[in-house]
Design an enzyme around this catalytic site. Structure first.
Site, mmCIF file in Angstrom:
data_model
loop_
_atom_site.group_PDB
_atom_site.id
_atom_site.type_symbol
_atom_site.label_atom_id
_atom_site.label_comp_id
_atom_site.label_asym_id
_atom_site.label_seq_id
_atom_site.Cartn_x
_atom_site.Cartn_y
_atom_site.Cartn_z
ATOM 1 N N LYS A 1 42.889 53.419 38.244
ATOM 2 C CA LYS A 1 42.462 54.168 39.419
ATOM 3 C C LYS A 1 43.440 53.934 40.563
ATOM 4 O O LYS A 1 44.005 52.852 40.703
ATOM 5 C CB LYS A 1 41.053 53.732 39.860
ATOM 6 C CG LYS A 1 40.576 54.467 41.118
ATOM 7 C CD LYS A 1 39.077 54.328 41.312
ATOM 8 C CE LYS A 1 38.683 52.989 41.881
ATOM 9 N NZ LYS A 1 37.235 52.943 42.185
ATOM 10 N N ASP B 1 37.538 39.495 36.271
ATOM 11 C CA ASP B 1 37.289 39.794 37.676
ATOM 12 C C ASP B 1 37.252 38.496 38.467
ATOM 13 O O ASP B 1 36.902 37.435 37.931
ATOM 14 C CB ASP B 1 35.951 40.538 37.842
ATOM 15 C CG ASP B 1 35.903 41.348 39.136
ATOM 16 O OD1 ASP B 1 35.810 42.590 39.066
ATOM 17 O OD2 ASP B 1 35.969 40.744 40.221
#
Length: 279
Positions: free
Chosen positions: A210, A111
């Site tokens: 997603k 991340d």
């Protein structure tokens, strides 16, 4: 310099210019009202959400989405050992992956934002499309895994862009993330192959991604996902909030970069069917 030292015409001009830069009081009040109502609605939703209350040690309620998907599509099975979590913060999906069946999971969480440590999870802060970050990911997989493989059995992403409230901007941001995850699979996801020792076919890795509803998604599924994966499913787990436009692609059996090029939105009238013989 004080205002008494300024000539009167210049002083008047400065005062007018200063006042013109300040938002009207009514507009400021309107913005505060919207923010207050939004915050209040968020608090009510959090307090009445049973998944928030029952999340236990998970860092976010999104953990239940992966639990649902894994159970339905049999994703976190014993043979799924090497896992990459893209856009992992705060880390709930990495927590779920680490607890998958069979044990011995190697989870690499990536991340741009810093993440608090999770025992057993290898955390890398950086852009997953950056070559330096990709080299770090491969090093983690190699050292923590069996010492032979540099690509993952599962690449998963629960990333979502910051919502602006403008549908066109939010759709564009979501579409960009979708393409980024797909691009990463070209360098990070295991391709199907025949096992060298026994000659048995081993299906390629799995991608969970997603996305939010946008005009390009249906065409992207047909022209890219279904070409590069043996199985492609769309699902919206029950853990998703009903009002959310989010959904998940579960793609199994990665066949590799068949397209051999960076992903670009297909032209509206492009005839992809003419290229079917190339597969």
């Amino acid at each position: 310099m004080t205002s008494s030292l300024l000539p009167q015409p210049l002083l008047s001009l400065c005062l007018r210019s200063s006042s013109s830069l300040r938002p009207p009081l009514l507009l400021l009040h309107h913005r505060r009202t919207i923010k207050t109502k939004s915050s209040a609605a968020w608090l009510v939703r959090q307090q009445t959400d049973h998944l928030v209350a029952s999340r236990g040690a998970f860092r976010a309620r999104s953990a239940f989405k992966l639990l649902e998907l894994s159970k339905h599509y049999k994703i976190l099975k014993p043979s799924c050992k090497l896992i990459i979590d893209l856009g992992a913060a705060p880390g709930s999906w990495s927590q779920v992956a680490l607890q998958g069946k069979g044990g011995g999971k190697v989870v690499v969480a990536v991340d741009l934002l810093p993440m608090a440590p999770i025992p057993g999870v290898h955390i890398i802060q950086g852009d997953f499309l950056d070559q330096i970050t990709q080299a770090k990911i491969k090093q983690k997989l190699l050292l923590a895994g069996d010492g032979l493989r540099l690509k993952a059995d599962l690449v998963m992403s629960d990333m979502g862009s910051n919502m602006s409230g403008l549908a066109s901007m939010d759709q564009e941001a979501s579409w960009k993330l979708t393409k980024m995850v797909f691009e990463f699979c070209k360098v990070g996801l295991r391709v199907g192959h025949f096992h060298g020792q026994d000659g048995i076919w081993r299906s390629g890795g799995t991608m969970i991604m997603k996305h939010f509803a946008c005009p390009e998604i249906a065409e992207f599924r047909r022209t890219h996902l279904q070409r590069c994966f043996e199985e492609v499913y769309y699902d919206k787990p029950e853990a998703c909030r009903k009002e959310s436009a989010e959904g998940y692609f579960v793609c199994k059996g990665y066949k590799g970069d068949i397209l051999q090029k960076a992903i670009e939105p297909p032209a509206p009238k492009e005839k992809w069917a003419e290229e079917e013989g190339d597969l």
